[in-house]
Scaffold this motif. Structure first.
Motif, PDB file in Angstrom:
ATOM      1  N   GLY A  92       0.801  -1.217   0.000  1.00 49.59           N
ATOM      2  CA  GLY A  92       0.000   0.000   0.000  1.00 49.59           C
ATOM      3  C   GLY A  92       0.834   1.268   0.000  1.00 49.59           C
ATOM      4  N   HIS A  93       1.973   1.234   0.691  1.00 50.29           N
ATOM      5  CA  HIS A  93       2.862   2.399   0.695  1.00 50.29           C
ATOM      6  C   HIS A  93       3.362   2.676  -0.715  1.00 50.29           C
ATOM      7  CE1 HIS A  93       6.688   4.566   1.045  1.00 50.29           C
ATOM      8  NE2 HIS A  93       6.071   5.202   2.023  1.00 50.29           N
ATOM      9  N   CYS A  94       3.700   1.624  -1.430  1.00 50.23           N
ATOM     10  CA  CYS A  94       4.159   1.759  -2.822  1.00 50.23           C
ATOM     11  C   CYS A  94       3.069   2.410  -3.673  1.00 50.23           C
ATOM     12  CB  CYS A  94       4.490   0.395  -3.425  1.00 50.23           C
ATOM     13  SG  CYS A  94       5.766  -0.537  -2.577  1.00 50.23           S
ATOM     14  N   GLU A  95       1.843   1.914  -3.502  1.00 46.81           N
ATOM     15  CA  GLU A  95       0.708   2.458  -4.256  1.00 46.81           C
ATOM     16  C   GLU A  95       0.557   3.947  -3.984  1.00 46.81           C
ATOM     17  OE1 GLU A  95      -2.011  -1.615  -4.118  1.00 46.81           O
ATOM     18  OE2 GLU A  95      -2.412   0.007  -2.709  1.00 46.81           O
ATOM     19  N   GLY A  96       0.672   4.324  -2.714  1.00 46.08           N
ATOM     20  CA  GLY A  96       0.529   5.726  -2.335  1.00 46.08           C
ATOM     21  C   GLY A  96       1.629   6.602  -2.893  1.00 46.08           C
ATOM     22  N   ALA A  97       2.854   6.090  -2.893  1.00 48.91           N
ATOM     23  CA  ALA A  97       3.991   6.860  -3.409  1.00 48.91           C
ATOM     24  C   ALA A  97       3.826   7.130  -4.901  1.00 48.91           C
ATOM     25  CB  ALA A  97       5.293   6.117  -3.140  1.00 48.91           C
ATOM     26  N   VAL A  98       3.468   6.097  -5.652  1.00 51.17           N
ATOM     27  CA  VAL A  98       3.285   6.241  -7.100  1.00 51.17           C
ATOM     28  C   VAL A  98       2.092   7.154  -7.387  1.00 51.17           C
ATOM     29  CG1 VAL A  98       2.685   5.014  -9.227  1.00 51.17           C
ATOM     30  CG2 VAL A  98       4.408   4.069  -7.693  1.00 51.17           C
ATOM     31  N   SER A  99       0.989   6.923  -6.698  1.00 51.52           N
ATOM     32  CA  SER A  99      -0.216   7.746  -6.899  1.00 51.52           C
ATOM     33  C   SER A  99       0.061   9.212  -6.598  1.00 51.52           C
ATOM     34  CB  SER A  99      -1.362   7.255  -6.006  1.00 51.52           C
ATOM     35  OG  SER A  99      -1.770   5.975  -6.393  1.00 51.52           O
ATOM     36  N   GLY A 100       0.789   9.470  -5.523  1.00 54.52           N
ATOM     37  CA  GLY A 100       1.090  10.843  -5.137  1.00 54.52           C
ATOM     38  C   GLY A 100       1.906  11.584  -6.171  1.00 54.52           C
ATOM     39  N   GLU A 101       2.918  10.928  -6.704  1.00 55.75           N
ATOM     40  CA  GLU A 101       3.770  11.575  -7.711  1.00 55.75           C
ATOM     41  C   GLU A 101       3.017  11.830  -9.005  1.00 55.75           C
ATOM     42  OE1 GLU A 101       6.745  12.915  -7.441  1.00 55.75           O
ATOM     43  OE2 GLU A 101       7.053  12.250  -5.382  1.00 55.75           O
ATOM     44  N   ILE A 102       2.250  10.834  -9.460  1.00 54.44           N
ATOM     45  CA  ILE A 102       1.511  11.008 -10.721  1.00 54.44           C
ATOM     46  C   ILE A 102       0.392  12.035 -10.549  1.00 54.44           C
ATOM     47  CG2 ILE A 102       0.049   9.862 -12.434  1.00 54.44           C
ATOM     48  CD1 ILE A 102       1.758   7.333 -12.021  1.00 54.44           C
ATOM     49  N   SER A 103      -0.233  12.057  -9.375  1.00 53.05           N
ATOM     50  CA  SER A 103      -1.317  13.023  -9.114  1.00 53.05           C
ATOM     51  C   SER A 103      -0.854  14.462  -9.255  1.00 53.05           C
ATOM     52  CB  SER A 103      -1.882  12.820  -7.709  1.00 53.05           C
ATOM     53  OG  SER A 103      -2.571  11.601  -7.635  1.00 53.05           O
ATOM     54  N   ALA A 104       0.442  14.701  -9.045  1.00 60.36           N
ATOM     55  CA  ALA A 104       0.981  16.055  -9.123  1.00 60.36           C
ATOM     56  C   ALA A 104       1.146  16.554 -10.561  1.00 60.36           C
ATOM     57  CB  ALA A 104       2.329  16.113  -8.402  1.00 60.36           C
ATOM     58  N   LEU A 105       1.003  15.664 -11.538  1.00 61.67           N
ATOM     59  CA  LEU A 105       1.140  16.083 -12.935  1.00 61.67           C
ATOM     60  C   LEU A 105      -0.058  16.927 -13.352  1.00 61.67           C
ATOM     61  CD1 LEU A 105       2.403  12.747 -14.555  1.00 61.67           C
ATOM     62  CD2 LEU A 105       3.765  14.773 -13.987  1.00 61.67           C
ATOM     63  N   PRO A 106       0.163  17.961 -14.160  1.00 57.14           N
ATOM     64  CA  PRO A 106      -0.941  18.814 -14.623  1.00 57.14           C
ATOM     65  C   PRO A 106      -1.987  18.015 -15.395  1.00 57.14           C
ATOM     66  CG  PRO A 106       1.191  19.768 -15.195  1.00 57.14           C
ATOM     67  CD  PRO A 106       1.452  18.389 -14.675  1.00 57.14           C
ATOM     68  N   GLY A 107      -3.250  18.236 -15.077  1.00 54.36           N
ATOM     69  CA  GLY A 107      -4.348  17.596 -15.794  1.00 54.36           C
ATOM     70  C   GLY A 107      -4.819  16.288 -15.198  1.00 54.36           C
ATOM     71  N   VAL A 108      -4.075  15.724 -14.247  1.00 48.07           N
ATOM     72  CA  VAL A 108      -4.467  14.448 -13.643  1.00 48.07           C
ATOM     73  C   VAL A 108      -5.597  14.692 -12.645  1.00 48.07           C
ATOM     74  CG1 VAL A 108      -3.720  12.535 -12.171  1.00 48.07           C
ATOM     75  CG2 VAL A 108      -2.223  13.380 -13.983  1.00 48.07           C
ATOM     76  N   THR A 109      -6.698  13.938 -12.796  1.00 51.78           N
ATOM     77  CA  THR A 109      -7.836  14.090 -11.890  1.00 51.78           C
ATOM     78  C   THR A 109      -7.949  12.942 -10.895  1.00 51.78           C
ATOM     79  OG1 THR A 109      -9.328  13.104 -13.514  1.00 51.78           O
ATOM     80  CG2 THR A 109      -9.148  15.509 -13.511  1.00 51.78           C
ATOM     81  N   SER A 110      -7.421  11.766 -11.249  1.00 52.43           N
ATOM     82  CA  SER A 110      -7.400  10.661 -10.285  1.00 52.43           C
ATOM     83  C   SER A 110      -6.378   9.613 -10.699  1.00 52.43           C
ATOM     84  CB  SER A 110      -8.782  10.020 -10.131  1.00 52.43           C
ATOM     85  OG  SER A 110      -9.081   9.172 -11.211  1.00 52.43           O
ATOM     86  N   VAL A 111      -5.876   8.905  -9.675  1.00 50.00           N
ATOM     87  CA  VAL A 111      -4.887   7.845  -9.894  1.00 50.00           C
ATOM     88  C   VAL A 111      -5.247   6.687  -8.984  1.00 50.00           C
ATOM     89  CG1 VAL A 111      -2.442   7.191  -9.787  1.00 50.00           C
ATOM     90  CG2 VAL A 111      -3.064   9.551 -10.346  1.00 50.00           C
ATOM     91  N   THR A 112      -5.258   5.488  -9.550  1.00 49.31           N
ATOM     92  CA  THR A 112      -5.468   4.275  -8.755  1.00 49.31           C
ATOM     93  C   THR A 112      -4.338   3.314  -9.070  1.00 49.31           C
ATOM     94  OG1 THR A 112      -7.866   4.565  -8.923  1.00 49.31           O
ATOM     95  CG2 THR A 112      -7.072   2.403  -8.221  1.00 49.31           C
ATOM     96  N   ALA A 113      -3.523   3.009  -8.062  1.00 44.29           N
ATOM     97  CA  ALA A 113      -2.411   2.078  -8.232  1.00 44.29           C
ATOM     98  C   ALA A 113      -2.734   0.789  -7.504  1.00 44.29           C
ATOM     99  CB  ALA A 113      -1.132   2.693  -7.671  1.00 44.29           C
ATOM    100  N   VAL A 114      -2.432  -0.348  -8.127  1.00 43.57           N
ATOM    101  CA  VAL A 114      -2.674  -1.661  -7.529  1.00 43.57           C
ATOM    102  C   VAL A 114      -1.353  -2.427  -7.534  1.00 43.57           C
ATOM    103  CG1 VAL A 114      -4.009  -3.796  -7.668  1.00 43.57           C
ATOM    104  CG2 VAL A 114      -5.056  -1.631  -8.379  1.00 43.57           C
ATOM    105  N   ALA A 115      -0.763  -2.584  -6.343  1.00 41.15           N
ATOM    106  CA  ALA A 115       0.542  -3.239  -6.236  1.00 41.15           C
ATOM    107  C   ALA A 115       0.508  -4.676  -6.748  1.00 41.15           C
ATOM    108  CB  ALA A 115       1.024  -3.208  -4.791  1.00 41.15           C
ATOM    109  N   LYS A 116      -0.572  -5.382  -6.457  1.00 42.41           N
ATOM    110  CA  LYS A 116      -0.666  -6.803  -6.823  1.00 42.41           C
ATOM    111  C   LYS A 116      -0.516  -7.033  -8.328  1.00 42.41           C
ATOM    112  CE  LYS A 116      -3.652 -10.814  -6.215  1.00 42.41           C
ATOM    113  NZ  LYS A 116      -4.877 -11.322  -5.617  1.00 42.41           N
ATOM    114  N   THR A 117      -1.094  -6.140  -9.135  1.00 44.99           N
ATOM    115  CA  THR A 117      -1.035  -6.298 -10.592  1.00 44.99           C
ATOM    116  C   THR A 117       0.009  -5.392 -11.242  1.00 44.99           C
ATOM    117  OG1 THR A 117      -2.717  -4.599 -10.936  1.00 44.99           O
ATOM    118  CG2 THR A 117      -3.489  -6.886 -10.713  1.00 44.99           C
ATOM    119  N   GLY A 118       0.450  -4.360 -10.498  1.00 51.93           N
ATOM    120  CA  GLY A 118       1.382  -3.392 -11.069  1.00 51.93           C
ATOM    121  C   GLY A 118       0.706  -2.367 -11.955  1.00 51.93           C
ATOM    122  N   GLU A 119      -0.624  -2.387 -11.995  1.00 54.48           N
ATOM    123  CA  GLU A 119      -1.343  -1.463 -12.862  1.00 54.48           C
ATOM    124  C   GLU A 119      -1.628  -0.149 -12.151  1.00 54.48           C
ATOM    125  OE1 GLU A 119      -4.865  -3.354 -14.381  1.00 54.48           O
ATOM    126  OE2 GLU A 119      -3.719  -4.411 -15.911  1.00 54.48           O
TER     127      GLU A 119
END
Length: 74
Positions: free
Chosen positions: A21-48
């Motif tokens: 879950g920490h990994c998911e949060g780290a990736v989601s947080g960084e991508i969320s900061a990109l201009p135009g991003v409205t939502s991010v869902t990261a799933v560690a189990k699948t890598g998606e």
């Protein structure tokens, strides 16, 4: 007068190295900061990582955000 609606795009990326879950949060947080991003869902189990944005994202910007989080965009 009609309200202008903005179309959202959904893109799924494959990220290598997420294991919890920490990994998911780290990736989601960084991508969320990109201009135009409205939502991010990261799933560690699948890598998606599913990203919803108001415009197409530059793949290199996404790669840089994933790198900053400490993971690898496949």
């Amino acid at each position: 007068m009609a309200a202008e609606t903005q179309t959202e795009l959904t893109t799924v990326y494959q990220v290598k190295g997420m294991t919890c879950g920490h990994c998911e949060g780290a990736v989601s947080g960084e991508i969320s900061a990109l201009p135009g991003v409205t939502s991010v869902t990261a799933v560690a189990k699948t890598g998606e990582v599913t990203v919803v944005s108001t415009a197409p994202l530059d793949r290199e910007a996404v790669r840089a955000a994933v790198d900053e989080a400490g993971y690898e965009l496949v």
